[in-house]
Write a protein that holds these residues in place. Structure first.
Motif, PDB file in Angstrom:
ATOM      1  N   ASP A 143      -2.393   4.938  13.483  1.00 43.46           N
ATOM      2  CA  ASP A 143      -1.261   4.183  12.957  1.00 43.46           C
ATOM      3  C   ASP A 143      -0.369   3.696  14.103  1.00 43.46           C
ATOM      4  O   ASP A 143      -0.635   3.957  15.273  1.00 43.46           O
ATOM      5  CB  ASP A 143      -0.459   5.048  11.984  1.00 43.46           C
ATOM      6  CG  ASP A 143      -1.311   5.583  10.842  1.00 43.46           C
ATOM      7  OD1 ASP A 143      -2.237   4.864  10.414  1.00 43.46           O
ATOM      8  OD2 ASP A 143      -1.066   6.714  10.397  1.00 43.46           O
TER       9      ASP A 143
ATOM     10  N   THR B 224       6.429   2.925   9.727  1.00 44.23           N
ATOM     11  CA  THR B 224       5.106   3.272  10.239  1.00 44.23           C
ATOM     12  C   THR B 224       4.075   2.379   9.579  1.00 44.23           C
ATOM     13  O   THR B 224       3.984   2.334   8.345  1.00 44.23           O
ATOM     14  CB  THR B 224       4.766   4.745   9.965  1.00 44.23           C
ATOM     15  OG1 THR B 224       5.721   5.586  10.613  1.00 44.23           O
ATOM     16  CG2 THR B 224       3.364   5.078  10.495  1.00 44.23           C
TER      17      THR B 224
ATOM     18  N   ALA C 263       1.337   5.370   1.003  1.00 41.46           N
ATOM     19  CA  ALA C 263       0.991   6.151   2.192  1.00 41.46           C
ATOM     20  C   ALA C 263       1.324   7.608   1.922  1.00 41.46           C
ATOM     21  O   ALA C 263       2.488   7.959   1.744  1.00 41.46           O
ATOM     22  CB  ALA C 263       1.735   5.645   3.420  1.00 41.46           C
TER      23      ALA C 263
ATOM     24  N   ALA D 238      -3.996   1.709   5.960  1.00 40.13           N
ATOM     25  CA  ALA D 238      -4.114   1.058   4.649  1.00 40.13           C
ATOM     26  C   ALA D 238      -3.418  -0.296   4.629  1.00 40.13           C
ATOM     27  O   ALA D 238      -3.798  -1.193   3.867  1.00 40.13           O
ATOM     28  CB  ALA D 238      -3.529   1.957   3.563  1.00 40.13           C
ATOM     29  N   ASP D 239      -2.396  -0.468   5.470  1.00 40.55           N
ATOM     30  CA  ASP D 239      -1.662  -1.737   5.502  1.00 40.55           C
ATOM     31  C   ASP D 239      -2.494  -2.884   6.061  1.00 40.55           C
ATOM     32  O   ASP D 239      -2.120  -4.052   5.907  1.00 40.55           O
ATOM     33  CB  ASP D 239      -0.384  -1.589   6.340  1.00 40.55           C
ATOM     34  CG  ASP D 239       0.610  -0.633   5.718  1.00 40.55           C
ATOM     35  OD1 ASP D 239       0.756  -0.665   4.487  1.00 40.55           O
ATOM     36  OD2 ASP D 239       1.227   0.151   6.471  1.00 40.55           O
TER      37      ASP D 239
ATOM     38  N   ARG E 291       8.069   3.367   0.028  1.00 41.18           N
ATOM     39  CA  ARG E 291       8.035   2.893   1.414  1.00 41.18           C
ATOM     40  C   ARG E 291       8.956   1.689   1.601  1.00 41.18           C
ATOM     41  O   ARG E 291       9.628   1.557   2.632  1.00 41.18           O
ATOM     42  CB  ARG E 291       6.606   2.533   1.813  1.00 41.18           C
ATOM     43  CG  ARG E 291       5.638   3.687   1.839  1.00 41.18           C
ATOM     44  CD  ARG E 291       4.249   3.219   2.240  1.00 41.18           C
ATOM     45  NE  ARG E 291       4.209   2.880   3.668  1.00 41.18           N
ATOM     46  CZ  ARG E 291       3.279   2.111   4.217  1.00 41.18           C
ATOM     47  NH1 ARG E 291       2.340   1.554   3.452  1.00 41.18           N
ATOM     48  NH2 ARG E 291       3.287   1.867   5.514  1.00 41.18           N
TER      49      ARG E 291
ATOM     50  N   GLU F 169       0.810  -1.210   0.000  1.00 37.06           N
ATOM     51  CA  GLU F 169       0.000   0.000   0.000  1.00 37.06           C
ATOM     52  C   GLU F 169       0.848   1.267   0.000  1.00 37.06           C
ATOM     53  O   GLU F 169       1.878   1.331   0.677  1.00 37.06           O
ATOM     54  CB  GLU F 169      -0.920   0.015   1.223  1.00 37.06           C
ATOM     55  CG  GLU F 169      -1.874  -1.168   1.298  1.00 37.06           C
ATOM     56  CD  GLU F 169      -2.854  -1.205   0.138  1.00 37.06           C
ATOM     57  OE1 GLU F 169      -3.193  -0.129  -0.383  1.00 37.06           O
ATOM     58  OE2 GLU F 169      -3.285  -2.314  -0.225  1.00 37.06           O
TER      59      GLU F 169
ATOM     60  N   ARG G 128       0.479   1.825   8.558  1.00 40.01           N
ATOM     61  CA  ARG G 128      -0.684   2.674   8.290  1.00 40.01           C
ATOM     62  C   ARG G 128      -1.963   1.851   8.299  1.00 40.01           C
ATOM     63  O   ARG G 128      -1.933   0.621   8.175  1.00 40.01           O
ATOM     64  CB  ARG G 128      -0.520   3.356   6.933  1.00 40.01           C
ATOM     65  CG  ARG G 128       0.766   4.134   6.754  1.00 40.01           C
ATOM     66  CD  ARG G 128       0.760   5.410   7.545  1.00 40.01           C
ATOM     67  NE  ARG G 128       1.942   6.219   7.261  1.00 40.01           N
ATOM     68  CZ  ARG G 128       2.179   7.405   7.818  1.00 40.01           C
ATOM     69  NH1 ARG G 128       1.300   7.912   8.661  1.00 40.01           N
ATOM     70  NH2 ARG G 128       3.277   8.073   7.516  1.00 40.01           N
TER      71      ARG G 128
END
Length: 259
Positions: A194, A206, A156, A210-211, A164, A154, A208
């Motif tokens: 997060d 980090t 971020a 979304a992860d 990332r 994903e 997130r």
């Protein structure tokens, strides 16, 4: 004049044609011998329009190649400076990749294609044995060292999944400076929704919201703990859990400890 004519190549072409119109009445046959002296190049121009166009094209190709080579050298310089100074060696990858947002990844007269720049940087990282390595996989990216792997799927914020992955890979590589790695020094802390992962106070990654997609976890903190387990496995894979070898001193034969 160069500004009015949109660059030195066009200015040279116009001036050369003007010279060809003026000089021959006084020095018959001299026009075909005219040469325009430019930085890093000697560019002949002729009164024939097609020949002049061909010469301009050749000059532009030459300058494009030189510009591209300068960019490759600058990329390599940035990589080695960051590496020697103890910074994330993949930082230059992220910087270069951001150019693709404006250029669409295409080549220009001043800059080579982003994919080729990244490929050359990847070759440099491999030559320096930078682990883990990063391998793009569609919209995702695999961070890999030997049999160990994590896949970042994903984006971020302004960072793609690949960016990332590069930043994570570089942060994991820098753990070598903290050998031997102590498993208990990996920690996670909440950062709003997060979760940030640290090693001995240094931020590594980090996690997130979304992860959480397709992860099987419902909270970033739980997924962060899973990442910590993977990071500990990475340390064992590359032997960061062991003390670095002692540097040999002058006269050390390598046959064992001295008296």
């Amino acid at each position: 004049l160069q500004r009015i004519l949109h660059g030195p190549s066009e200015a040279v072409a116009r001036l050369s044609r003007l010279a060809c119109a003026i000089v021959p009445p006084y020095l018959p046959g001299s026009c075909t011998g005219l040469t325009v002296i430019m930085p890093d190049a000697l560019l002949p121009f002729h009164s024939d329009k097609a020949a002049a166009g061909g010469a301009r094209g050749k000059f532009r190709r030459q300058k494009t190649e030189e510009n591209h080579e300068h960019e490759y050298q600058a990329d390599a310089g940035g990589f080695y400076l960051a590496l020697k100074a103890g910074y994330n060696p993949y930082g230059i990858f992220v910087t270069v990749s951001k150019l693709s947002v404006n250029s669409g990844g295409r080549s220009s007269n001043s800059h080579p294609p982003v994919a080729e720049r990244v490929a050359r940087l990847s070759a440099l990282a491999k030559s320096e044995n930078i682990l883990p390595e990063v391998f793009p996989a569609g919209n995702a990216a695999a961070v890999q060292a030997g049999g160990w792997q994590i896949v970042i799927k994903e984006p971020a914020g302004s960072y793609s999944a690949l960016a990332r992955a590069w930043l994570l890979a570089g942060n994991l590589y820098l753990l070598k400076n903290r050998r031997p790695i102590a498993p208990e020094k990996f920690l996670t802390r909440a950062d709003g929704p997060d979760a940030k992962i640290y090693y001995d106070g240094v931020e590594l990654y980090t996690v997130r919201q979304a992860d959480l997609k397709e992860s099987g976890f419902t909270a970033a903190a739980a997924l962060a703990r899973w990442y910590i387990d993977r990071f500990r496995e990475f340390a064992r894979e590359v032997k960061y859990d062991q003390a670095p070898p002692s540097p040999r001193t002058a006269g050390d034969s390598g046959q064992g400890a001295g008296p």
